[in-house]
Design an enzyme around this catalytic site. Structure first.
Site, PDB file in Angstrom:
ATOM      1  N   ASP A 157       1.136  -0.521   9.466  1.00 44.22           N
ATOM      2  CA  ASP A 157       1.597   0.709  10.185  1.00 44.22           C
ATOM      3  C   ASP A 157       3.036   1.139  10.281  1.00 44.22           C
ATOM      4  O   ASP A 157       3.387   1.986   9.709  1.00 44.22           O
ATOM      5  CB  ASP A 157       1.279   0.314  11.855  1.00 44.22           C
ATOM      6  CG  ASP A 157       0.926   1.814  12.741  1.00 44.22           C
ATOM      7  OD1 ASP A 157       1.298   2.702  12.068  1.00 44.22           O
ATOM      8  OD2 ASP A 157       0.690   1.708  13.897  1.00 44.22           O
ATOM      9  N   GLY A 188       3.455  -4.180  11.188  1.00 43.83           N
ATOM     10  CA  GLY A 188       2.411  -4.781   9.998  1.00 43.83           C
ATOM     11  C   GLY A 188       2.615  -3.314   9.012  1.00 43.83           C
ATOM     12  O   GLY A 188       3.402  -2.704   8.852  1.00 43.83           O
ATOM     13  N   ILE A 225       0.674  -1.207   0.136  1.00 43.49           N
ATOM     14  CA  ILE A 225      -0.032  -0.096  -0.109  1.00 43.49           C
ATOM     15  C   ILE A 225       0.943   1.181   0.035  1.00 43.49           C
ATOM     16  O   ILE A 225       0.342   2.146  -0.533  1.00 43.49           O
ATOM     17  CB  ILE A 225      -0.856  -0.141   1.322  1.00 43.49           C
ATOM     18  CG1 ILE A 225      -2.233   0.891   0.920  1.00 43.49           C
ATOM     19  CG2 ILE A 225      -0.357   0.137   2.486  1.00 43.49           C
ATOM     20  CD1 ILE A 225      -3.401   0.740   1.903  1.00 43.49           C
ATOM     21  N   SER A 237      -7.516  -4.704  10.560  1.00 44.38           N
ATOM     22  CA  SER A 237      -7.652  -5.888  11.573  1.00 44.38           C
ATOM     23  C   SER A 237      -7.577  -7.324  11.328  1.00 44.38           C
ATOM     24  O   SER A 237      -7.479  -8.244  12.167  1.00 44.38           O
ATOM     25  CB  SER A 237      -9.100  -5.745  12.403  1.00 44.38           C
ATOM     26  OG  SER A 237      -9.341  -4.625  13.204  1.00 44.38           O
ATOM     27  N   GLY A 286      -4.597  -8.315  10.648  1.00 45.28           N
ATOM     28  CA  GLY A 286      -3.233  -8.954  10.896  1.00 45.28           C
ATOM     29  C   GLY A 286      -3.271  -9.474  12.165  1.00 45.28           C
ATOM     30  O   GLY A 286      -3.814 -10.275  13.016  1.00 45.28           O
ATOM     31  N   VAL A 287      -2.411  -8.489  13.074  1.00 45.57           N
ATOM     32  CA  VAL A 287      -2.097  -9.155  14.545  1.00 45.57           C
ATOM     33  C   VAL A 287      -3.447  -8.810  15.341  1.00 45.57           C
ATOM     34  O   VAL A 287      -3.559  -9.352  16.437  1.00 45.57           O
ATOM     35  CB  VAL A 287      -0.912  -8.163  15.272  1.00 45.57           C
ATOM     36  CG1 VAL A 287       0.533  -8.612  14.503  1.00 45.57           C
ATOM     37  CG2 VAL A 287      -1.246  -6.775  15.155  1.00 45.57           C
ATOM     38  N   TYR A 288      -4.476  -8.017  14.566  1.00 41.14           N
ATOM     39  CA  TYR A 288      -5.708  -8.088  15.610  1.00 41.14           C
ATOM     40  C   TYR A 288      -6.668  -9.238  15.347  1.00 41.14           C
ATOM     41  O   TYR A 288      -7.723  -9.390  15.864  1.00 41.14           O
ATOM     42  CB  TYR A 288      -6.335  -6.612  15.049  1.00 41.14           C
ATOM     43  CG  TYR A 288      -5.696  -5.563  15.907  1.00 41.14           C
ATOM     44  CD1 TYR A 288      -4.660  -5.527  16.613  1.00 41.14           C
ATOM     45  CD2 TYR A 288      -6.367  -4.062  15.628  1.00 41.14           C
ATOM     46  CE1 TYR A 288      -3.948  -4.483  17.422  1.00 41.14           C
ATOM     47  CE2 TYR A 288      -5.829  -3.148  16.507  1.00 41.14           C
ATOM     48  CZ  TYR A 288      -4.466  -3.207  17.243  1.00 41.14           C
ATOM     49  OH  TYR A 288      -4.172  -1.936  17.945  1.00 41.14           O
TER      50      TYR A 288
HETATM   51  P1  ADP Z   1      -4.035  -4.970  12.348  1.00 38.52           P
HETATM   52  O1  ADP Z   1      -3.244  -4.619  13.631  1.00 38.52           O
HETATM   53  O2  ADP Z   1      -5.169  -3.699  12.011  1.00 38.52           O
HETATM   54  O3  ADP Z   1      -4.465  -6.415  12.326  1.00 38.52           O
HETATM   55  P2  ADP Z   1      -1.868  -5.248  10.494  1.00 38.52           P
HETATM   56  O4  ADP Z   1      -0.904  -4.389   9.849  1.00 38.52           O
HETATM   57  O5  ADP Z   1      -1.165  -6.180  11.602  1.00 38.52           O
HETATM   58  O6  ADP Z   1      -3.186  -4.537  11.294  1.00 38.52           O
HETATM   59  O7  ADP Z   1      -2.603  -6.099   9.246  1.00 38.52           O
HETATM   60  C1  ADP Z   1      -3.611  -5.666   8.641  1.00 38.52           C
HETATM   61  C2  ADP Z   1      -3.292  -6.257   7.202  1.00 38.52           C
HETATM   62  O8  ADP Z   1      -2.297  -5.459   6.391  1.00 38.52           O
HETATM   63  C3  ADP Z   1      -2.902  -7.627   7.258  1.00 38.52           C
HETATM   64  O9  ADP Z   1      -3.741  -8.224   5.923  1.00 38.52           O
HETATM   65  C4  ADP Z   1      -1.406  -7.517   6.526  1.00 38.52           C
HETATM   66  O10 ADP Z   1      -1.018  -8.707   5.960  1.00 38.52           O
HETATM   67  C5  ADP Z   1      -1.558  -6.333   5.587  1.00 38.52           C
HETATM   68  N1  ADP Z   1      -0.008  -5.811   5.478  1.00 38.52           N
HETATM   69  C6  ADP Z   1       0.916  -5.505   6.222  1.00 38.52           C
HETATM   70  N2  ADP Z   1       1.794  -4.710   5.293  1.00 38.52           N
HETATM   71  C7  ADP Z   1       1.174  -4.197   4.351  1.00 38.52           C
HETATM   72  C8  ADP Z   1       1.417  -3.388   3.278  1.00 38.52           C
HETATM   73  N3  ADP Z   1       2.619  -2.689   3.163  1.00 38.52           N
HETATM   74  N4  ADP Z   1       0.539  -3.317   2.271  1.00 38.52           N
HETATM   75  C9  ADP Z   1      -0.657  -3.590   2.292  1.00 38.52           C
HETATM   76  N5  ADP Z   1      -1.182  -4.422   3.147  1.00 38.52           N
HETATM   77  C10 ADP Z   1      -0.044  -4.991   4.354  1.00 38.52           C
END
Ligand code: ADP
Length: 177
Positions: free
Chosen positions: A39, A37, A16, A122, A124-126
Protein backbone atom coordinates in the site's frame (compact mmCIF):
# COMPACT_ATOMS: atom_id res chain seq x y z
CA UNK A 1 2.76 -20.07 -16.36
CA UNK A 2 -0.74 -21.31 -17.08
CA UNK A 3 -3.13 -20.50 -19.90
CA UNK A 4 -6.89 -20.54 -19.34
CA UNK A 5 -8.82 -19.71 -22.51
CA UNK A 6 -7.37 -16.40 -23.77
CA UNK A 7 -5.64 -15.58 -20.51
CA UNK A 8 -2.02 -16.10 -19.49
CA UNK A 9 -1.51 -16.42 -15.74
CA UNK A 10 2.03 -16.00 -14.46
CA UNK A 11 3.98 -15.33 -11.28
CA UNK A 12 7.04 -13.08 -11.10
CA UNK A 13 9.32 -11.63 -8.47
CA UNK A 14 8.73 -7.96 -9.17
CA UNK A 15 7.86 -4.67 -7.52
CA UNK A 16 4.19 -4.38 -8.49
CA UNK A 17 4.48 -0.60 -8.84
CA UNK A 18 6.75 -1.01 -11.90
CA UNK A 19 4.39 -3.18 -13.94
CA UNK A 20 2.95 -1.95 -17.23
CA UNK A 21 -0.49 -3.48 -16.90
CA UNK A 22 -3.96 -1.96 -17.13
CA UNK A 23 -4.52 -2.34 -13.38
CA UNK A 24 -2.56 -3.23 -10.28
CA UNK A 25 -4.33 -4.40 -7.15
CA UNK A 26 -3.50 -2.76 -3.83
CA UNK A 27 -3.65 -4.70 -0.54
CA UNK A 28 -5.17 -1.74 1.28
CA UNK A 29 -6.83 -1.29 4.67
CA UNK A 30 -10.46 -0.32 5.29
CA UNK A 31 -9.66 3.40 5.47
CA UNK A 32 -8.12 3.39 1.96
CA UNK A 33 -5.95 6.23 3.26
CA UNK A 34 -2.60 4.50 2.84
CA UNK A 35 -0.48 2.25 5.01
CA UNK A 36 2.71 0.22 4.95
CA UNK A 37 3.83 -2.65 2.73
CA UNK A 38 2.57 -2.72 -0.81
CA UNK A 39 0.00 0.00 0.00
CA UNK A 40 2.75 2.45 0.98
CA UNK A 41 4.80 1.55 -2.10
CA UNK A 42 1.81 2.13 -4.41
CA UNK A 43 0.97 5.51 -2.87
CA UNK A 44 4.62 6.62 -3.06
CA UNK A 45 4.89 5.63 -6.70
CA UNK A 46 1.47 7.02 -7.74
CA UNK A 47 1.93 10.39 -6.01
CA UNK A 48 -0.42 12.48 -3.84
CA UNK A 49 -3.32 12.56 -6.31
CA UNK A 50 -4.00 8.90 -5.49
CA UNK A 51 -4.59 9.74 -1.83
CA UNK A 52 -6.85 12.62 -2.85
CA UNK A 53 -9.02 10.28 -4.91
CA UNK A 54 -9.02 7.66 -2.12
CA UNK A 55 -10.27 10.30 0.32
CA UNK A 56 -13.47 10.59 -1.74
CA UNK A 57 -14.28 6.85 -1.53
CA UNK A 58 -15.40 6.56 2.13
CA UNK A 59 -13.22 3.52 2.76
CA UNK A 60 -13.84 -0.06 1.73
CA UNK A 61 -15.15 -3.08 3.69
CA UNK A 62 -12.99 -6.18 4.09
CA UNK A 63 -13.43 -8.48 1.09
CA UNK A 64 -14.57 -5.69 -1.25
CA UNK A 65 -12.69 -3.60 -3.85
CA UNK A 66 -12.76 -0.07 -5.29
CA UNK A 67 -11.19 1.40 -8.41
CA UNK A 68 -9.10 4.57 -8.84
CA UNK A 69 -6.80 5.97 -11.48
CA UNK A 70 -3.11 5.06 -11.41
CA UNK A 71 -1.73 8.63 -11.67
CA UNK A 72 2.10 8.43 -11.93
CA UNK A 73 2.14 4.64 -12.04
CA UNK A 74 2.66 2.89 -15.35
CA UNK A 75 -0.65 1.11 -14.59
CA UNK A 76 -3.79 2.99 -15.70
CA UNK A 77 -5.82 1.94 -12.67
CA UNK A 78 -5.39 0.85 -9.07
CA UNK A 79 -7.93 -1.57 -7.65
CA UNK A 80 -7.90 -1.23 -3.87
CA UNK A 81 -9.04 -4.32 -2.01
CA UNK A 82 -9.03 -5.05 1.70
CA UNK A 83 -7.83 -8.47 2.75
CA UNK A 84 -8.82 -10.10 6.04
CA UNK A 85 -6.52 -9.95 9.05
CA UNK A 86 -5.65 -13.57 9.95
CA UNK A 87 -7.19 -14.48 13.29
CA UNK A 88 -6.75 -18.24 13.36
CA UNK A 89 -8.99 -19.12 10.43
CA UNK A 90 -12.42 -19.34 12.06
CA UNK A 91 -13.49 -15.79 11.23
CA UNK A 92 -14.26 -16.32 7.56
CA UNK A 93 -10.75 -15.34 6.53
CA UNK A 94 -10.65 -17.79 3.59
CA UNK A 95 -13.95 -16.65 2.06
CA UNK A 96 -13.10 -12.99 2.62
CA UNK A 97 -9.77 -13.47 0.86
CA UNK A 98 -11.49 -15.20 -2.08
CA UNK A 99 -13.96 -12.32 -2.17
CA UNK A 100 -11.03 -9.85 -2.56
CA UNK A 101 -9.93 -11.61 -5.74
CA UNK A 102 -13.49 -11.88 -7.11
CA UNK A 103 -14.39 -8.25 -6.36
CA UNK A 104 -11.08 -7.03 -7.81
CA UNK A 105 -11.80 -8.91 -11.04
CA UNK A 106 -15.33 -7.45 -11.12
CA UNK A 107 -13.84 -3.94 -10.85
CA UNK A 108 -11.40 -4.85 -13.58
CA UNK A 109 -14.15 -6.03 -15.88
CA UNK A 110 -16.18 -2.85 -15.27
CA UNK A 111 -13.12 -0.81 -16.34
CA UNK A 112 -12.44 -3.01 -19.41
CA UNK A 113 -9.08 -4.06 -17.97
CA UNK A 114 -7.23 -6.65 -20.05
CA UNK A 115 -4.16 -7.09 -17.85
CA UNK A 116 -4.00 -7.07 -14.06
CA UNK A 117 -1.40 -7.72 -11.36
CA UNK A 118 -2.11 -8.91 -7.82
CA UNK A 119 0.15 -8.80 -4.78
CA UNK A 120 -0.12 -11.59 -2.20
CA UNK A 121 -3.11 -10.01 -0.44
CA UNK A 122 -3.10 -10.45 3.38
CA UNK A 123 0.30 -12.22 3.35
CA UNK A 124 2.21 -9.36 4.94
CA UNK A 125 1.23 -7.60 8.15
CA UNK A 126 -2.20 -9.28 8.00
CA UNK A 127 -0.40 -12.65 8.59
CA UNK A 128 -2.54 -14.96 6.42
CA UNK A 129 -0.66 -18.29 6.09
CA UNK A 130 0.92 -17.92 2.64
CA UNK A 131 0.48 -21.50 1.38
CA UNK A 132 -3.26 -21.31 1.92
CA UNK A 133 -3.52 -17.72 0.66
CA UNK A 134 -1.77 -18.64 -2.61
CA UNK A 135 -4.09 -21.64 -3.17
CA UNK A 136 -7.10 -19.36 -2.70
CA UNK A 137 -5.63 -16.69 -4.99
CA UNK A 138 -4.91 -19.09 -7.85
CA UNK A 139 -8.17 -21.05 -7.60
CA UNK A 140 -10.39 -17.97 -7.29
CA UNK A 141 -8.76 -16.28 -10.27
CA UNK A 142 -9.08 -19.42 -12.41
CA UNK A 143 -12.74 -19.81 -11.45
CA UNK A 144 -13.49 -16.15 -12.22
CA UNK A 145 -11.81 -16.31 -15.62
CA UNK A 146 -14.47 -18.57 -17.05
CA UNK A 147 -16.96 -15.75 -16.43
CA UNK A 148 -14.62 -13.12 -17.86
CA UNK A 149 -13.15 -14.07 -21.24
CA UNK A 150 -11.94 -10.50 -21.88
CA UNK A 151 -8.98 -10.75 -19.50
CA UNK A 152 -5.70 -11.55 -21.30
CA UNK A 153 -3.04 -11.47 -18.60
CA UNK A 154 -2.90 -11.99 -14.84
CA UNK A 155 0.38 -11.47 -12.98
CA UNK A 156 0.93 -12.58 -9.40
CA UNK A 157 3.61 -10.15 -8.24
CA UNK A 158 5.79 -11.70 -5.54
CA UNK A 159 8.12 -9.93 -3.20
CA UNK A 160 10.57 -12.83 -2.92
CA UNK A 161 11.53 -16.25 -4.27
CA UNK A 162 9.74 -18.15 -1.49
CA UNK A 163 6.44 -16.57 -2.52
CA UNK A 164 7.18 -17.16 -6.20
CA UNK A 165 7.74 -20.88 -5.47
CA UNK A 166 4.27 -21.12 -3.91
CA UNK A 167 2.57 -19.64 -6.98
CA UNK A 168 4.66 -21.76 -9.36
CA UNK A 169 3.61 -24.88 -7.46
CA UNK A 170 -0.09 -24.01 -7.60
CA UNK A 171 0.02 -22.97 -11.26
CA UNK A 172 1.89 -26.06 -12.41
CA UNK A 173 -0.39 -28.35 -10.39
CA UNK A 174 -3.33 -26.95 -12.36
CA UNK A 175 -1.48 -27.03 -15.68
CA UNK A 176 -0.84 -30.74 -15.33
CA UNK A 177 -4.14 -31.71 -13.89
P1 ADP B 1 -1.45 -7.05 3.93
O1 ADP B 1 -1.70 -5.93 4.90
O2 ADP B 1 -2.66 -7.35 3.07
O3 ADP B 1 -0.88 -8.26 4.60
P2 ADP B 1 1.19 -6.20 2.95
O4 ADP B 1 1.44 -5.01 2.08
O5 ADP B 1 1.72 -6.15 4.35
O6 ADP B 1 -0.40 -6.45 2.89
O7 ADP B 1 1.77 -7.50 2.23
C1 ADP B 1 1.17 -8.13 1.15
C2 ADP B 1 2.23 -8.79 0.30
O8 ADP B 1 2.79 -7.83 -0.59
C3 ADP B 1 3.41 -9.40 1.08
O9 ADP B 1 3.73 -10.67 0.52
C4 ADP B 1 4.54 -8.40 0.81
O10 ADP B 1 5.81 -9.02 0.86
C5 ADP B 1 4.21 -7.95 -0.60
N1 ADP B 1 4.76 -6.66 -1.07
C6 ADP B 1 5.17 -5.60 -0.35
N2 ADP B 1 5.58 -4.60 -1.17
C7 ADP B 1 5.42 -5.06 -2.45
C8 ADP B 1 5.65 -4.52 -3.76
N3 ADP B 1 6.15 -3.28 -3.93
N4 ADP B 1 5.36 -5.30 -4.84
C9 ADP B 1 4.84 -6.54 -4.70
N5 ADP B 1 4.60 -7.10 -3.50
C10 ADP B 1 4.89 -6.38 -2.38
Amino acid sequence: MLTIGNCRIEAQVVDITTLHVDAIVNAANTSLLGGGGVDGAIHRAAGPDLLRECQTLNGCPTGDAKLTAGYRLPAKHVIHTVGPVWNGGARDEASLLASCYRCSLECARAAAVKSIAFPAISCGVYRFPPDEAVKIAVQTVIDALSADPSLERVVFACFDDAMLARYERELSARASG
